[in-house]
Design a protein around this motif. Structure first.
Motif, mmCIF file in Angstrom:
data_model
loop_
_atom_site.group_PDB
_atom_site.id
_atom_site.type_symbol
_atom_site.label_atom_id
_atom_site.label_comp_id
_atom_site.label_asym_id
_atom_site.label_seq_id
_atom_site.Cartn_x
_atom_site.Cartn_y
_atom_site.Cartn_z
ATOM 1 N N PHE A 52 -6.914 4.006 -11.922
ATOM 2 C CA PHE A 52 -6.442 4.008 -10.538
ATOM 3 C C PHE A 52 -5.274 4.986 -10.391
ATOM 4 O O PHE A 52 -4.461 5.163 -11.301
ATOM 5 C CB PHE A 52 -5.970 2.614 -10.125
ATOM 6 C CG PHE A 52 -7.064 1.584 -10.166
ATOM 7 C CD1 PHE A 52 -7.901 1.391 -9.075
ATOM 8 C CD2 PHE A 52 -7.257 0.796 -11.298
ATOM 9 C CE1 PHE A 52 -8.901 0.435 -9.106
ATOM 10 C CE2 PHE A 52 -8.259 -0.147 -11.339
ATOM 11 C CZ PHE A 52 -9.095 -0.340 -10.238
ATOM 12 N N LEU A 53 -5.214 5.595 -9.214
ATOM 13 C CA LEU A 53 -4.107 6.485 -8.868
ATOM 14 C C LEU A 53 -3.221 5.757 -7.864
ATOM 15 O O LEU A 53 -3.670 5.411 -6.769
ATOM 16 C CB LEU A 53 -4.646 7.778 -8.248
ATOM 17 C CG LEU A 53 -3.608 8.855 -7.917
ATOM 18 C CD1 LEU A 53 -2.989 9.405 -9.198
ATOM 19 C CD2 LEU A 53 -4.259 9.975 -7.114
ATOM 20 N N PRO A 54 -1.971 5.447 -8.200
ATOM 21 C CA PRO A 54 -1.112 4.668 -7.304
ATOM 22 C C PRO A 54 -0.555 5.490 -6.150
ATOM 23 O O PRO A 54 -0.102 6.617 -6.343
ATOM 24 C CB PRO A 54 0.008 4.188 -8.227
ATOM 25 C CG PRO A 54 0.074 5.209 -9.303
ATOM 26 C CD PRO A 54 -1.318 5.729 -9.487
ATOM 27 N N LYS A 55 -0.600 4.933 -4.961
ATOM 28 C CA LYS A 55 0.016 5.524 -3.769
ATOM 29 C C LYS A 55 1.055 4.523 -3.258
ATOM 30 O O LYS A 55 0.724 3.364 -2.990
ATOM 31 C CB LYS A 55 -1.033 5.773 -2.690
ATOM 32 C CG LYS A 55 -2.179 6.667 -3.136
ATOM 33 C CD LYS A 55 -1.724 8.093 -3.352
ATOM 34 C CE LYS A 55 -2.886 9.016 -3.691
ATOM 35 N NZ LYS A 55 -3.835 9.163 -2.588
ATOM 36 N N VAL A 56 2.285 4.952 -3.122
ATOM 37 C CA VAL A 56 3.394 4.039 -2.823
ATOM 38 C C VAL A 56 3.858 4.215 -1.384
ATOM 39 O O VAL A 56 4.022 5.338 -0.903
ATOM 40 C CB VAL A 56 4.571 4.285 -3.796
ATOM 41 C CG1 VAL A 56 5.720 3.309 -3.495
ATOM 42 C CG2 VAL A 56 4.109 4.138 -5.245
#
Length: 458
Positions: free
Chosen positions: A103-107
């Motif tokens: 997964f690629l985290p987006k904050v």
């Protein structure tokens, strides 16, 4: 998605958060507060309470060098890492049973109940990641098949070599792993090259160049080399990879061609040097003896092999300017008049102008020798009246070599001097006509000078 300081209705927010299709986490920046249904279902939990009961204390930074974060023990919470290291692109690896997803985290920050919190949305990039890894693996395999490859740790110790590396070096994999690369270093390679290489890659920059190496059996091979530092998500060097291509055949041809050119130059320079001597009815062996004397004195004076060889090739040209001096002056029996002597002395300037425009090291040295071999230590020489170390070392050395041979052999205007008179002349003119240190070296190595004279005697 909520943003800024917007106040959110708790019930509405809870519903939206749980219905989000991507796995999501709420954090205050130091600990996880809540996971949404998509994440819980993937992990295999039916409630946040059950999830946190197991993961509350272990959701920390994954420490391997793959730029992945995971729910594993470490020094910092991975959520804190994401929030504080905003310049890094992190991926999160989550494993459930035999399934692993990336997964690629987006904050996104927001304010809830006067408290700053963050939603971390986990975008599933498993397919893209696996594709990238597969392409990377295929690329590595292609390089491995076509190039000579090695890897080292950050300290330069070999950790991997491929088959081609073993084949060209003659070492086995077991003999190379755990060793520094100087196991194949050729003694001809200057230390400065490797110092510059190490400085460059230590600064996280790639280095490229041609390297001469030595095989296990003592042979030589050349490789066109690129060394690249591999840097992890923290900006630290984790290893170096060297990719090389064998150019031994090319370099061997170049080396042989260089030797051939040098030999051709040597022959040409000797031949040109002989022109001046033959016109003045002196012997062809004069230039050979002067060349050998000059080389010997250069080595004994501390010049390296390269410079000594250049001077050896250049010194035969010391009298090339005599081609511009009229025959009646050049071959006159007896002493010259003042006017004739001045004309004779112009051969230094003529020789210099013939040679001065070349960029070749040998011809540049020959120009210096032609110009300065009649300068004297006390400044009374010609054509410029240079003195002491104003005179190039090439000119000072050739002066001793030329005068020793001139006094030792018959000329149109004189008979050879006895050795005792030659030696007395050198001692009398030590520090006046000649560099005193070179005269001392001449006498310290007198037997070698006499051997050269005997070898090339007329």
């Amino acid at each position: 998605m909520p943003s800024g300081k917007q106040k959110l209705d708790a019930t509405c927010f809870e519903s939206v958060f749980n219905l989000m299709p991507s796995p999501c986490i709420i954090t205050d920046g130091s600990r996880m507060l809540r996971a949404n249904r998509a994440l819980l279902e993937f992990i295999g939990f039916d409630s946040n309470e059950a999830f946190f009961e197991r993961y509350q204390c272990v959701c920390e930074l994954f420490k391997e060098a793959l730029s992945y974060l995971s729910f594993c023990k470490g020094e910092r919470l991975w959520v804190e890492e994401i929030l504080t290291e905003t310049k890094q692109d992190y991926k999160i690896m989550i494993q459930h049973g035999s399934e692993t997803r990336i997964f690629l985290p987006k904050v996104q920050a927001y304010t809830y109940a006067d408290t700053k919190q963050y939603i971390v949305v986990l975008e599933d990039v498993t397919s893209e990641d696996r594709l990238q890894n597969r392409l990377l693996q295929e690329y590595k395999e292609a390089v491995d098949r076509s190039a000579i490859v090695s890897k080292t740790d950050p300290h330069g110790v070999i950790t991997f070599v491929n088959k081609k590396f073993c084949e060209i070096s003659g070492y086995s994999e077991g003999e190379l792993i755990g060793q520094p690369h100087n196991i194949i270093r050729h003694p001809d390679m200057p230390a400065a090259v490797f110092n510059e290489m190490w400085r460059t890659i230590s600064e996280k920059k790639p280095w490229s160049g041609i390297v001469k190496n030595r095989t296990k059996s003592g042979g030589t091979y050349y490789v066109d080399t690129v060394i690249n530092p591999i840097i992890d998500c923290k900006g630290n060097i984790v290893e170096y990879i060297g990719i090389r291509h064998d150019i031994t055949a090319i370099e061997t041809v170049k080396s042989n061609l260089y030797v051939e050119i040098e030999e051709t130059q040597k022959t040409l320079l000797y031949s040109l040097g002989e022109i001046g001597e033959l016109r003045s009815r002196d012997t062809a062996n004069h230039v050979k003896r002067v060349a050998e004397y000059s080389r010997l004195l250069a080595i004994r004076s501390g010049l390296d092999e390269s410079e000594a060889s250049i001077l050896q090739l250049a010194s035969p040209m010391h009298d090339i300017g005599k081609i511009a001096v009229p025959d009646d002056i050049l071959n006159k029996e007896g002493y010259l008049t003042d006017t004739e002597r001045k004309i004779m002395q112009t051969h230094c300037e003529y020789g210099y102008h013939i040679l001065k425009n070349s960029d070749r090291p040998i011809l540049k040295a020959a120009a210096i020798v032609a110009h300065q071999h009649h300068e004297k230590w006390n400044g009374s020489g010609y054509p410029k009246g240079l003195k002491a170390e104003e005179i190039h070392i090439y000119g000072r050395i050739t002066a001793v070599a030329d005068v020793f041979d001139a006094l030792s052999t018959a000329r149109s205007y004189k008979e050879p001097w006895p050795d005792s008179e030659i030696f007395a002349y050198f001692k009398d003119n030590r520090g006046t006509y000649f560099d005193p240190r070179l005269i001392d070296l001449f006498f310290e190595n007198l037997d070698e000078f006499l051997s050269i004279r005997e070898l090339y005697r007329e």
